[in-house]
Design a protein around this motif. Structure first.
Motif, short mmCIF file in Angstrom:
data_model
loop_
_atom_site.label_atom_id
_atom_site.label_comp_id
_atom_site.label_asym_id
_atom_site.label_seq_id
_atom_site.Cartn_x
_atom_site.Cartn_y
_atom_site.Cartn_z
N LEU A 273 0.82 -1.21 0.00
CA LEU A 273 0.00 0.00 0.00
C LEU A 273 0.85 1.26 0.00
N ALA A 274 2.11 1.14 0.42
CA ALA A 274 3.04 2.27 0.43
C ALA A 274 4.45 1.74 0.22
N LEU A 275 5.22 2.43 -0.60
CA LEU A 275 6.59 2.03 -0.92
C LEU A 275 7.51 3.21 -0.63
N ARG A 276 8.74 2.88 -0.25
CA ARG A 276 9.75 3.90 -0.01
C ARG A 276 11.03 3.51 -0.75
N LEU A 277 11.45 4.39 -1.61
CA LEU A 277 12.67 4.20 -2.39
C LEU A 277 13.74 5.15 -1.84
N THR A 278 14.87 4.59 -1.43
CA THR A 278 15.99 5.37 -0.93
C THR A 278 17.13 5.29 -1.93
N LEU A 279 17.56 6.44 -2.42
CA LEU A 279 18.65 6.54 -3.40
C LEU A 279 19.86 7.13 -2.71
N ARG A 280 20.93 6.32 -2.59
CA ARG A 280 22.15 6.81 -1.96
C ARG A 280 23.09 7.36 -3.01
N ARG A 281 23.49 8.61 -2.84
CA ARG A 281 24.37 9.25 -3.81
C ARG A 281 25.84 8.95 -3.49
N ALA A 282 26.68 9.21 -4.47
CA ALA A 282 28.11 8.93 -4.31
C ALA A 282 28.74 9.81 -3.24
N ARG A 287 18.54 10.43 -1.07
CA ARG A 287 17.28 11.02 -1.48
C ARG A 287 16.20 9.96 -1.34
N ARG A 288 15.04 10.36 -0.82
CA ARG A 288 13.97 9.41 -0.54
C ARG A 288 12.74 9.76 -1.37
N VAL A 289 12.11 8.73 -1.91
CA VAL A 289 10.89 8.87 -2.69
C VAL A 289 9.84 7.97 -2.06
N ASP A 290 8.75 8.57 -1.57
CA ASP A 290 7.65 7.82 -0.98
C ASP A 290 6.50 7.75 -1.97
N LEU A 291 5.97 6.54 -2.14
CA LEU A 291 4.87 6.32 -3.08
C LEU A 291 3.74 5.61 -2.34
N PHE A 318 26.53 13.53 -7.96
CA PHE A 318 27.61 12.90 -8.71
C PHE A 318 27.28 11.46 -9.09
N GLY A 319 26.07 11.05 -8.88
CA GLY A 319 25.65 9.70 -9.25
C GLY A 319 25.08 8.95 -8.07
N ILE A 320 24.30 7.95 -8.37
CA ILE A 320 23.65 7.10 -7.36
C ILE A 320 24.31 5.73 -7.40
N ASP A 321 24.78 5.26 -6.22
CA ASP A 321 25.48 3.98 -6.18
C ASP A 321 24.72 2.90 -5.41
N GLN A 322 23.56 3.24 -4.84
CA GLN A 322 22.78 2.21 -4.14
C GLN A 322 21.30 2.58 -4.16
N LEU A 323 20.46 1.58 -4.39
CA LEU A 323 19.01 1.74 -4.35
C LEU A 323 18.43 0.76 -3.34
N ARG A 324 17.52 1.25 -2.52
CA ARG A 324 16.85 0.40 -1.54
C ARG A 324 15.35 0.65 -1.64
N LEU A 325 14.60 -0.43 -1.79
CA LEU A 325 13.14 -0.35 -1.95
C LEU A 325 12.49 -1.13 -0.82
N GLU A 326 11.56 -0.50 -0.13
CA GLU A 326 10.90 -1.12 1.01
C GLU A 326 9.40 -0.89 0.93
N ALA A 327 8.64 -1.92 1.23
CA ALA A 327 7.19 -1.80 1.37
C ALA A 327 6.90 -1.43 2.81
N THR A 328 6.65 -0.14 3.05
CA THR A 328 6.46 0.33 4.41
C THR A 328 5.06 0.04 4.95
N ARG A 329 4.14 -0.27 4.07
CA ARG A 329 2.78 -0.60 4.50
C ARG A 329 2.24 -1.69 3.59
#
Length: 482
Positions: A273-282, A287-291, A318-329
Motif C-alpha cells: 500500500l506504500a513504498l519507499r525508495l531510498t537513493l544513496r548518492r556517491a 534522497r527518498r521517494v515515498d509512493l 555525482f551519481g547514485i550507487d545504491q538503491l533500496r526499496l521497502e514496502a512500508t505498508r
C-alpha cells in the motif's frame, strides 16, 4: 553436581529489569524510578531500578505507598506490549550467537550454543561478549549456562558464579509459589533435598508436575528450545559497481528491485500500500521517494510507471550507487482469479495513485463508513487509503436522503399517505428496527432521537424506508430501495 558429565550448551539470559531498562533507555532519569501497572483497581509497582529497590520499594506495592516511602520517586505507566516487542528485538539480536534462540517467558531468552561457541573463542568468551554488549546497552542481564534449559534457567535466576544446582532453592525448579512454600515447610529447601526424597510420596502430595520439573533440570526429561520465525522483511537493496545518474538507468534498477520485492509479497499473500525508495548518492547523501498506492498491488508492471514522475525530479548529484526499496505498508492480498473485466478497477486505482503523487493521496476523498448507527451520519468523506470499505451488515436503502415528512398518525405504518405529490397505498410492511440516539450528542432528543424504521412496499411501485418518532409523533421517509 547435576549434569557434570554432560557438556553445557544451553544459555539462559534473564532480564530482571527489562521494562524499566527499556524505559530508561528512551528517557534516562536520576534517582529512584519505577513503572506502574493498573491491577486490582489500583496502580501497583511493576518494575524498579536499583535506586528504587535500595529505597525499600518492592514489586506489587501500590504507587501511593511507594511515594510515601520514597517522595523522590519518579514513575511512568508500564507498557507490556512495547516490552514484548523489545524482547523480540533482543531475540533477533541474540541470533548473532546461535541460530536457535527462543523466548523464555516475558523477560528472558534461551539459546542453544552447541557447535557454535568455538566461533567466539569458547563458551566463556561468548558469554563474556554477550554480557559486555548488554551492559553497554544499559540492560541488566543475568546469564546461566547449563546442560538443559531448566538447569540454565535455574542458574540465571537463582545461581551465581560456580553455583551447584543441588544447592539452589526449590524455587529454581520453576514451580508455583504455593508448592515452594509447602516444600519449605517440609524441610525441603534446595533442589538437592527434593532429589534425595522418595519420589512416590512427592508425587502423591504435589502431583507429577513437581517430578517433571525436577527431571527437566536433571536432564532426565526432554525439553527443547522452540525458535520463533522472524516476520517477513519486505525490503530489497541493489548496490551498483559504478554510480548512475540517468533516469532510464534508475528506472531499470527499480524494475529489478520491484521484481524481487513483489515475489516476496506474493509468497506471503500480501500486497503493498506504500513504498519507499531510498537513493544513496556517491557523496554519501540520500534522497527518498515515498509512493502511496490507491489499492494493494504486487504487479511490477503496474507499479514501475508510478515512480517515473518522482524520479525525474530527484537530484542525482555525482551519481547514485545504491538503491533500496521497502514496502512500508502492506495488507493481505489473496490470489485472485484472472478475469477480462478486471482491468477497469485496476486502471482507476492506477489513476488515483498518479493523481495522489501530484496532489497528495489524502486530498483524494471518497465516501467511507463512519462509526455511527444513525443513517445520515453513517457515511463521511475520508482520504482514499486503498482499503475496501466494509459492507453494512444491515439492509439499507439504495438511495438515502434527508428525512421528508408525510402526514400520518399512529405507531404503525399508514395504509395511505402522500409523498412527493403521489398518493401511495401500503401493500407490504416489515419492521420495526429501532435506532436509538447517540447519548453523547447534544441534540439526542431532536432530529436524532428514537426512530422506529419500517420497510414499506407500496402498490404504486416505490419501496420506501420510513420511520416513526415516538418522542415527537410523526412519520418520515428517508430512503428508497431499488
Amino acid at each position: 553436581m547435576f549434569g557434570a558429565t554432560r557438556r553445557r550448551h544451553i544459555v539462559s539470559v534473564w532480564f530482571p529489569r527489562l521494562p524499566s531498562d527499556r524505559a530508561l533507555r528512551l528517557q534516562p532519569v536520576e534517582g529512584p524510578f519505577a513503572l506502574s501497572l493498573r491491577t486490582q483497581n489500583s496502580d501497583r509497582i511493576h518494575c524498579l531500578n536499583p535506586a528504587a529497590e535500595g529505597a525499600g520499594l518492592h514489586l506489587g506495592m501500590t504507587l501511593s505507598q511507594a511515594r510515601a516511602f520514597c517522595p523522590d520517586l519518579q514513575s511512568r505507566p508500564a507498557d507490556p506490549v512495547q516490552d514484548m516487542r523489545f524482547l523480540q528485538g533482543l531475540r533477533r539480536w541474540a541470533g548473532r550467537y546461535s541460530p536457535l534462540v527462543g523466548l523464555d517467558g516475558c523477560d528472558g531468552l534461551a539459546l542453544d550454543i552447541a557447535g557454535v561457541d568455538h566461533l567466539f573463542g569458547g563458551t566463556d568468551a561468548m558469554i563474556g561478549d554477550m554480557r559486555h554488549r548488554l551492559t553497554r546497552a544499559g540492560l541488566t542481564a543475568r546469564i546461566g549456562l547449563g546442560d538443559t534449559p531448566g538447569a540454565a534457567w535455574a542458574l540465571s535466576h537463582h545461581g551465581g558464579g560456580g553455583s551447584d544446582l543441588a544447592d539452589l532453592p526449590v524455587a529454581a525448579l520453576r514451580i508455583d509459589p504455593d508448592t515452594v512454600t509447602a516444600l519449605q515447610r517440609l524441610g525441603l529447601r534446595t533442589i538437592g533435598d527434593v532429589k534425595a526424597t522418595a519420589r512416590a510420596p512427592l508425587a502423591r502430595r504435589f502431583g507429577q508436575g513437581l517430578l517433571d520439573r525436577l527431571d527437566q533440570v536433571m536432564g532426565l526429561r526432554a525439553e527443547s528450545i522452540i525458535p520463533l520465525a522472524d516476520p517477513p522483511h519486505y525490503a530489497v537493496r541493489l548496490t551498483l559497481p559504478e554510480p548512475i545518474g540517468l533516469t532510464a538507468d534508475v528506472m531499470a534498477g527499480i524494475a529489478r528491485l520491484l521484481g524481487r520485492l513483489c515475489n516476496t509479497l506474493d509468497q506471503h499473500g500480501a500486497g503493498a500500500l506504500a513504498l519507499r525508495l531510498t537513493l544513496r548518492r556517491a557523496d554519501g547523501e540520500s534522497r527518498r521517494v515515498d509512493l502511496r498506492l490507491a489499492t494493494t498491488m504486487r504487479d511490477p508492471a503496474r507499479i514501475l510507471p508510478l515512480f517515473a514522475p518522482a524520479i525525474e525530479g530527484v537530484d542525482a548529484g555525482f551519481g547514485i550507487d545504491q538503491l533500496r526499496l521497502e514496502a512500508t505498508r502492506v495488507a493481505p492480498m489473496p490470489q485472485q482469479q484472472i478475469a477480462t473485466g478486471g482491468a477497469g478497477s485496476e486502471a482507476v486505482a492506477d489513476l488515483i495513485t498518479r493523481l495522489g503523487t501530484r496532489v497528495g493521496l489524502d486530498n483524494i476523498r471518497r465516501l467511507s463508513p463512519n462509526d455511527s448507527h444513525i443513517p445520515e451520519l453513517s457515511m463521511a468523506l475520508a482520504p482514499d487509503g486503498g482499503e475496501t470499505p466494509p459492507a453494512s451488515p444491515r439492509l439499507r436503502p439504495h438511495w438515502l436522503f434527508p428525512p421528508e415528512p408525510v402526514t400520518a398518525r399512529g405507531p404503525k405504518p399508514p395504509q395511505q399517505f402522500n409523498w412527493r405529490r403521489m398518493r401511495l397505498t401500503s401493500a407490504e410492511v416489515s419492521g420495526p428496527e429501532r435506532i436509538c440516539p447517540e447519548w453523547w450528542r447534544p441534540d439526542r432528543d431532536g432530529p436524532h432521537g428514537i426512530r422506529d424504521y419500517w420497510r414499506v412496499e407500496t402498490r404504486q411501485g416505490p419501496r420506501l424506508w420510513m420511520f416513526h418518532t415516538p418522542q415527537n409523533p410523526g412519520w418520515f421517509v428517508q430512503g428508497e430501495f431499488a
